[in-house]
Design an enzyme around this catalytic site. Structure first.
Site, mmCIF file in Angstrom:
data_model
loop_
_atom_site.group_PDB
_atom_site.id
_atom_site.type_symbol
_atom_site.label_atom_id
_atom_site.label_comp_id
_atom_site.label_asym_id
_atom_site.label_seq_id
_atom_site.Cartn_x
_atom_site.Cartn_y
_atom_site.Cartn_z
ATOM 1 C CG HIS A 54 -1.994 -0.984 1.014
ATOM 2 N ND1 HIS A 54 -3.477 -0.756 1.449
ATOM 3 C CD2 HIS A 54 -2.067 -2.337 0.439
ATOM 4 C CE1 HIS A 54 -4.304 -1.772 0.802
ATOM 5 N NE2 HIS A 54 -3.196 -2.833 0.535
ATOM 6 C CG ASP A 70 7.464 7.452 -0.630
ATOM 7 O OD1 ASP A 70 6.720 6.734 -0.278
ATOM 8 O OD2 ASP A 70 7.125 8.679 -1.102
ATOM 9 C CB SER A 72 4.387 8.605 1.395
ATOM 10 O OG SER A 72 3.712 7.699 0.697
ATOM 11 C CG ASP A 195 -3.692 -19.743 2.570
ATOM 12 O OD1 ASP A 195 -3.704 -19.866 3.822
ATOM 13 O OD2 ASP A 195 -2.925 -20.166 1.853
HETATM 14 CA CA CA Z 1 -0.695 -20.169 3.227
#
Ligand code: CA
Ligand code: HEM
Length: 338
Positions: A54, A70, A72, A195
């Protein structure tokens, strides 16, 4: 750039290729004790990896977006945590900030090292590269650069392409969902994994996303935007993972990852190296990859969850043979929150 000098022994006793990396060993220890419950592949590690994505993806090879990898999202967390796609990110920003402030690292170096160290706590993971020397971020990334689970494959691939990634690299990066759980997709069921092995960096995610959906993990089988039917009680399937697994642009590479640990981790490692350097001038960075702990290996064959077989697979790449896999014995499992 690396110096090519001979390895140095730091005052802490560890060996590294470059003396500038010595300062990182105490930071790695600090991260392990204060962020990752002393070396666990748990929530802190998982969210450190999500945070690196992200932070970095707010970048465009055409310019006009953010500074890439960076930091941020850490330094300007007040702004970036408000973005819709950053739901739940405030928690890890709040956890990492006081630890970061105990170090002399820039926000970018700190959070991308944290992602490499956290990932290394997960058995089966690659030892990710870490380059030292990112300057401090200059501004928050703009909103609407992070893919959402409700987005179409075309829009997700377009966003990845704008940041410099091919469809194959996008699939490789989604290997991360093998160590992942959702808090905000369905707030009624926090820590719902994607999972059945969210503490193992295996290819189970690529198999389980292909299994016929039967239920929603929420109360009374309720569903939320961004979520589609999942095969197992207690497990969540993101709509984005499913549509990418089924799309002709991505389905074959998705299928090839199944039970192919070496392919999976080598492709993930290469794509992560690129992600964690988006927007950075590598000529100014020092390779400190040897401060990242060496992950335990995962060498077993993966299996269908109990009660499942190839008859339950929604094959979307008929041109390649589907791997032959055994099935765990017993009744269909319920996956516990993590
Ligand atoms: Ca896994
Ligand atoms: C199509 C692109 C992607 C979409 C739509 C997406 C979406 C999501 C969503 C909705 C969650 C759950 C958030 C919550 O409810 O708490 C999540 C979790 C996660 N994502 Fe992704 N993701 C994408 C790509 C990636 C990439 C490229 C990475 C890393 C390289 C990544 C790493 C993770 C991790 C590690 C978690 C689990 C965090 C935790 O357990 O706390 N994701 N993702």
């Amino acid at each position: 750039a690396t110096t090519g000098a001979k390895p140095v022994t730091c005052s802490t006793g560890q060996v590294t290729a470059n003396a500038a990396c010595c300062a990182l060993f105490p930071v790695v220890s600090l991260m392990q004790s204060q962020l990752f419950d002393n070396g666990e592949c748990g929530e802190g590690a998982h969210s450190a990896l999500r945070l690196s994505f992200h932070d970095a993806i707010g970048f465009s090879i055409h310019g006009g977006k953010g500074g890439g990898a960076d930091g941020s999202i850490l330094q300007f967390g007040d702004v970036e945590t408000q973005f819709h796609a950053n739901g739940g990110i405030d928690e890890i920003v709040d956890d990492q900030t006081p630890v970061w402030q105990q170090t002399n690292l820039t926000a970018g170096d700190f959070l991308h090292l944290a992602a490499a160290v956290g990932t290394a706590n997960c058995p089966g993971a690659p030892r990710l590269q870490f380059m030292l020397g990112r300057p401090a971020p200059v501004a928050p990334a703009p909103d609407l650069t992070i893919p959402e689970p409700t987005d179409s494959v075309t829009s997700i691939l377009a966003r990845f392409a704008d940041a410099g990634f091919s469809p194959r690299e996008a699939v490789a990066l989604l290997t991360s969902h093998t160590i992942a759980a959702a808090d905000v997709v369905d707030p009624a069921i926090p820590r719902t994994p994607f999972d059945s092995t969210s503490a193992t960096f295996d290819s189970q995610i690529f198999l389980e996303v292909l299994l016929k959906g039967r239920l929603f993990p929420g109360p009374n089988n309720s569903s939320q935007p961004g979520e589609v039917l999942s095969p197992l009680a207690g497990e969540m399937r993101l709509q984005s993972d499913f549509v990418i697994s089924q799309d002709s642009r991505t389905a074959c590479f998705w299928q090839q990852m199944i039970n192919n640990q070496q392919l999976m981790i080598s492709q993930f490692k290469a794509a992560m190296a690129k992600l964690q350097l988006l927007g950075q001038n590598t000529a100014h960075l020092i390779d400190c990859s040897d401060v990242v702990p060496i992950p335990r290996s995962f060498t077993q064959a993966i299996k269908y969850p109990a009660s499942f077989s190839q008859a339950d697979v929604q094959i979307a790449c008929p041109q390649l043979p589907f791997p032959s896999l055994a099935t765990v014995a017993g009744p269909a499992p319920t996956v516990a929150p993590v």
